[in-house]
Scaffold this motif. Structure first.
Motif, PDB file in Angstrom:
ATOM      1  N   GLY A 272       0.838  -1.191   0.000  1.00  0.00           N
ATOM      2  CA  GLY A 272       0.000   0.000   0.000  1.00  0.00           C
ATOM      3  C   GLY A 272       0.876   1.245   0.000  1.00  0.00           C
ATOM      4  O   GLY A 272       1.742   1.391   0.860  1.00  0.00           O
ATOM      5  N   ALA A 273       0.671   2.116  -0.972  1.00  0.00           N
ATOM      6  CA  ALA A 273       1.365   3.402  -1.035  1.00  0.00           C
ATOM      7  C   ALA A 273       0.320   4.474  -0.752  1.00  0.00           C
ATOM      8  O   ALA A 273      -0.366   4.954  -1.655  1.00  0.00           O
ATOM      9  CB  ALA A 273       2.020   3.613  -2.403  1.00  0.00           C
ATOM     10  N   ILE A 274       0.199   4.833   0.517  1.00  0.00           N
ATOM     11  CA  ILE A 274      -0.933   5.635   0.985  1.00  0.00           C
ATOM     12  C   ILE A 274      -0.548   7.103   0.890  1.00  0.00           C
ATOM     13  O   ILE A 274       0.194   7.629   1.705  1.00  0.00           O
ATOM     14  CB  ILE A 274      -1.312   5.202   2.412  1.00  0.00           C
ATOM     15  CG1 ILE A 274      -1.652   3.701   2.392  1.00  0.00           C
ATOM     16  CG2 ILE A 274      -2.498   6.016   2.928  1.00  0.00           C
ATOM     17  CD1 ILE A 274      -1.551   3.022   3.720  1.00  0.00           C
ATOM     18  N   ASN A 275      -1.078   7.766  -0.125  1.00  0.00           N
ATOM     19  CA  ASN A 275      -0.602   9.082  -0.526  1.00  0.00           C
ATOM     20  C   ASN A 275      -1.395  10.238   0.065  1.00  0.00           C
ATOM     21  O   ASN A 275      -1.026  11.402  -0.152  1.00  0.00           O
ATOM     22  CB  ASN A 275      -0.649   9.192  -2.053  1.00  0.00           C
ATOM     23  CG  ASN A 275      -2.040   8.938  -2.602  1.00  0.00           C
ATOM     24  OD1 ASN A 275      -2.597   7.859  -2.391  1.00  0.00           O
ATOM     25  ND2 ASN A 275      -2.620   9.920  -3.275  1.00  0.00           N
ATOM     26  N   GLY A 276      -2.446   9.976   0.806  1.00  0.00           N
ATOM     27  CA  GLY A 276      -3.267  11.047   1.352  1.00  0.00           C
ATOM     28  C   GLY A 276      -4.272  10.470   2.318  1.00  0.00           C
ATOM     29  O   GLY A 276      -4.076   9.375   2.852  1.00  0.00           O
ATOM     30  N   PRO A 277      -5.384  11.168   2.560  1.00  0.00           N
ATOM     31  CA  PRO A 277      -6.372  10.670   3.515  1.00  0.00           C
ATOM     32  C   PRO A 277      -6.824   9.252   3.218  1.00  0.00           C
ATOM     33  O   PRO A 277      -7.162   8.909   2.082  1.00  0.00           O
ATOM     34  CB  PRO A 277      -7.527  11.671   3.364  1.00  0.00           C
ATOM     35  CG  PRO A 277      -6.864  12.939   2.902  1.00  0.00           C
ATOM     36  CD  PRO A 277      -5.738  12.500   2.018  1.00  0.00           C
ATOM     37  N   ALA A 278      -6.815   8.409   4.260  1.00  0.00           N
ATOM     38  CA  ALA A 278      -7.287   7.021   4.188  1.00  0.00           C
ATOM     39  C   ALA A 278      -8.201   6.830   5.389  1.00  0.00           C
ATOM     40  O   ALA A 278      -7.743   6.587   6.500  1.00  0.00           O
ATOM     41  CB  ALA A 278      -6.116   6.045   4.223  1.00  0.00           C
TER      42      ALA A 278
ATOM     43  N   GLY B 275       2.686   1.157  14.302  1.00  0.00           N
ATOM     44  CA  GLY B 275       2.943  -0.041  13.509  1.00  0.00           C
ATOM     45  C   GLY B 275       1.994  -0.239  12.344  1.00  0.00           C
ATOM     46  O   GLY B 275       2.027  -1.290  11.699  1.00  0.00           O
ATOM     47  N   LEU B 276       1.155   0.754  12.060  1.00  0.00           N
ATOM     48  CA  LEU B 276       0.228   0.619  10.934  1.00  0.00           C
ATOM     49  C   LEU B 276       0.960   0.754   9.605  1.00  0.00           C
ATOM     50  O   LEU B 276       0.595   0.114   8.617  1.00  0.00           O
ATOM     51  CB  LEU B 276      -0.882   1.675  11.043  1.00  0.00           C
ATOM     52  CG  LEU B 276      -1.964   1.653   9.973  1.00  0.00           C
ATOM     53  CD1 LEU B 276      -2.709   0.320   9.966  1.00  0.00           C
ATOM     54  CD2 LEU B 276      -2.955   2.805  10.178  1.00  0.00           C
ATOM     55  N   VAL B 277       1.986   1.618   9.562  1.00  0.00           N
ATOM     56  CA  VAL B 277       2.779   1.790   8.343  1.00  0.00           C
ATOM     57  C   VAL B 277       4.237   1.477   8.636  1.00  0.00           C
ATOM     58  O   VAL B 277       4.707   1.595   9.764  1.00  0.00           O
ATOM     59  CB  VAL B 277       2.637   3.205   7.742  1.00  0.00           C
ATOM     60  CG1 VAL B 277       1.186   3.505   7.417  1.00  0.00           C
ATOM     61  CG2 VAL B 277       3.214   4.261   8.659  1.00  0.00           C
ATOM     62  N   ARG B 278       4.946   1.081   7.614  1.00  0.00           N
ATOM     63  CA  ARG B 278       6.360   0.710   7.738  1.00  0.00           C
ATOM     64  C   ARG B 278       7.271   1.912   7.692  1.00  0.00           C
ATOM     65  O   ARG B 278       8.317   1.967   8.337  1.00  0.00           O
ATOM     66  CB  ARG B 278       6.674  -0.268   6.607  1.00  0.00           C
ATOM     67  CG  ARG B 278       8.132  -0.593   6.362  1.00  0.00           C
ATOM     68  CD  ARG B 278       8.647   0.157   5.138  1.00  0.00           C
ATOM     69  NE  ARG B 278       9.730  -0.564   4.485  1.00  0.00           N
ATOM     70  CZ  ARG B 278      10.403  -0.058   3.473  1.00  0.00           C
ATOM     71  NH1 ARG B 278      10.111   1.153   2.985  1.00  0.00           N
ATOM     72  NH2 ARG B 278      11.389  -0.746   2.912  1.00  0.00           N
ATOM     73  N   SER B 279       6.886   2.962   6.914  1.00  0.00           N
ATOM     74  CA  SER B 279       7.740   4.130   6.766  1.00  0.00           C
ATOM     75  C   SER B 279       6.916   5.290   6.238  1.00  0.00           C
ATOM     76  O   SER B 279       5.844   5.101   5.659  1.00  0.00           O
ATOM     77  CB  SER B 279       8.917   3.839   5.818  1.00  0.00           C
ATOM     78  OG  SER B 279       8.455   3.286   4.590  1.00  0.00           O
ATOM     79  N   VAL B 280       7.436   6.497   6.457  1.00  0.00           N
ATOM     80  CA  VAL B 280       6.786   7.735   6.010  1.00  0.00           C
ATOM     81  C   VAL B 280       7.750   8.458   5.078  1.00  0.00           C
ATOM     82  O   VAL B 280       8.947   8.567   5.373  1.00  0.00           O
ATOM     83  CB  VAL B 280       6.408   8.632   7.203  1.00  0.00           C
ATOM     84  CG1 VAL B 280       5.803   9.956   6.716  1.00  0.00           C
ATOM     85  CG2 VAL B 280       5.438   7.905   8.128  1.00  0.00           C
ATOM     86  N   HIS B 281       7.208   8.972   3.962  1.00  0.00           N
ATOM     87  CA  HIS B 281       8.044   9.549   2.919  1.00  0.00           C
ATOM     88  C   HIS B 281       7.491  10.895   2.464  1.00  0.00           C
ATOM     89  O   HIS B 281       6.269  11.109   2.510  1.00  0.00           O
ATOM     90  CB  HIS B 281       8.096   8.609   1.707  1.00  0.00           C
ATOM     91  CG  HIS B 281       8.558   7.226   2.049  1.00  0.00           C
ATOM     92  ND1 HIS B 281       9.872   6.843   1.994  1.00  0.00           N
ATOM     93  CD2 HIS B 281       7.864   6.138   2.487  1.00  0.00           C
ATOM     94  CE1 HIS B 281       9.980   5.580   2.376  1.00  0.00           C
ATOM     95  NE2 HIS B 281       8.780   5.134   2.677  1.00  0.00           N
ATOM     96  N   PRO B 282       8.348  11.812   2.004  1.00  0.00           N
ATOM     97  CA  PRO B 282       7.832  13.012   1.347  1.00  0.00           C
ATOM     98  C   PRO B 282       6.919  12.624   0.196  1.00  0.00           C
ATOM     99  O   PRO B 282       7.134  11.580  -0.465  1.00  0.00           O
ATOM    100  CB  PRO B 282       9.102  13.707   0.842  1.00  0.00           C
ATOM    101  CG  PRO B 282      10.195  13.193   1.724  1.00  0.00           C
ATOM    102  CD  PRO B 282       9.816  11.779   2.054  1.00  0.00           C
ATOM    103  N   ALA B 283       5.911  13.422  -0.051  1.00  0.00           N
ATOM    104  CA  ALA B 283       4.882  13.052  -1.031  1.00  0.00           C
ATOM    105  C   ALA B 283       5.471  12.643  -2.376  1.00  0.00           C
ATOM    106  O   ALA B 283       5.043  11.656  -2.975  1.00  0.00           O
ATOM    107  CB  ALA B 283       3.907  14.209  -1.204  1.00  0.00           C
ATOM    108  N   GLY B 284       6.465  13.382  -2.850  1.00  0.00           N
ATOM    109  CA  GLY B 284       7.029  13.090  -4.160  1.00  0.00           C
ATOM    110  C   GLY B 284       7.898  11.855  -4.220  1.00  0.00           C
ATOM    111  O   GLY B 284       8.308  11.429  -5.305  1.00  0.00           O
TER     112      GLY B 284
END
Length: 295
Positions: free
Chosen positions: A106-112, A181-190
């Protein structure tokens, strides 16, 4: 299903990118979107050219939850004419993802939010944009967690965190999702899709498709096992089968020769004879009240 109107289906370098595609509605979930996603996972499982599935959203949202355009009757199933008609659409999707033979990122790019959050739970790895927001908001809408999330969420993040998020119904940011623990990592949007594709490429370039398919089902299904002996039984059977495979011979030779492996086995044709090892679980509606001894 010949054409998709609410998702995009794009394959490149053995990676299928499924993009929720209703950007004007923040990719709000509809029955049609659920049907298209289930069909897309069917296609992916049947296509040996697809090794990994990445799911993301178009525009500035991942999925804002169920489309509430129907107002207060959105969740009214009282007029359903068949037993299956009132089945939760989010659950039909998450159960289909659960059955996938391909790993899902999952590449969660905004509101989920709502089903936008719960649909990600059977995905194997979740990466988030710094702009992502999550919300298990059901109690704030007068309904309950759906999409089989009462099974998935506690297994992903633990019961205490799951109940905090579900009972408050609050919307929270990517950093809290990371800590929980819901996501593995957080990244800048781009950089989000680049990170997801890099992980997908690591799978594609280094692993045997049949081994990954088996491992995915072994891991998920053992979450419900009542004793490690159940895992030992499956491990032993799978090791006996895979140890005799062309993939195992190639993997060892490639290691000894210090070269990349070219695994020959394919998910469409070379899954072991004992697969699947679990009985199918048909949907059966609950009775109006629990059945007791007097019944």
């Amino acid at each position: 299903m010949a054409e998709y109107s609410q998702i995009r289906y794009d394959v490149a370098d053995h990676v299928l990118t499924l993009t929720l595609n209703r950007p004007d509605r923040l990719n709000a979930f509809t029955g049609r979107m659920g049907e298209e996603l289930r069909d897309a996972f069917d296609r992916a499982d049947a296509d040996d050219g697809v090794r990994v599935v990445v799911v993301t959203g178009s525009g500035r949202g991942f999925c804002a939850g169920a489309d509430l355009g129907g107002g207060g009757s959105t969740f009214d199933y009282s007029q359903a004419n068949t037993e299956n008609a009132h089945r939760d659409g989010g659950g039909r999707l998450t159960l289909r993802i659960f059955e996938s033979t391909k790993p899902v990122i999952g590449a969660i790019n905004g509101p989920a939010v709502g089903v936008g959050a719960t649909m990600t739970l059977p995905m194997d790895v979740r990466l988030a944009s710094a702009d992502a927001r999550f919300g298990f908001v059901f109690a704030r809408r007068g309904i309950v967690p759906e999409a089989a999330s009462s099974w998935f969420l506690p297994r992903v993040v633990g019961i205490s965190r799951a109940m905090e998020w579900v009972s408050t119904g609050r919307v929270f940011g990517a950093e809290e999702a990371l800590r929980g623990g819901l996501v593995r990592s957080v990244h800048p949007a781009g950089q989000l899709l680049d990170a997801a594709n890099a992980l997908a490429a690591e799978i594609v370039e280094n692993t045997a498709p049949v081994s990954v398919a088996l491992a995915r089902q072994m891991m998920w299904r053992m979450l419900g096992a009542d004793h490690p002996m159940e895992a030992h039984r499956i491990d032993s059977r799978a090791m006996a089968d895979r140890g005799l495979s062309a993939d195992a011979a190639e993997g060892i030779e490639a290691f000894l020769q210090k070269r990349p492996a070219g695994f020959p086995d394919r998910v469409s044709a070379d899954m072991p004879a004992f697969y699947p090892w679990w009985p199918e679980r048909p949907f059966a509606p609950l009775p109006e009240r629990p059945v007791g001894p007097e019944d």
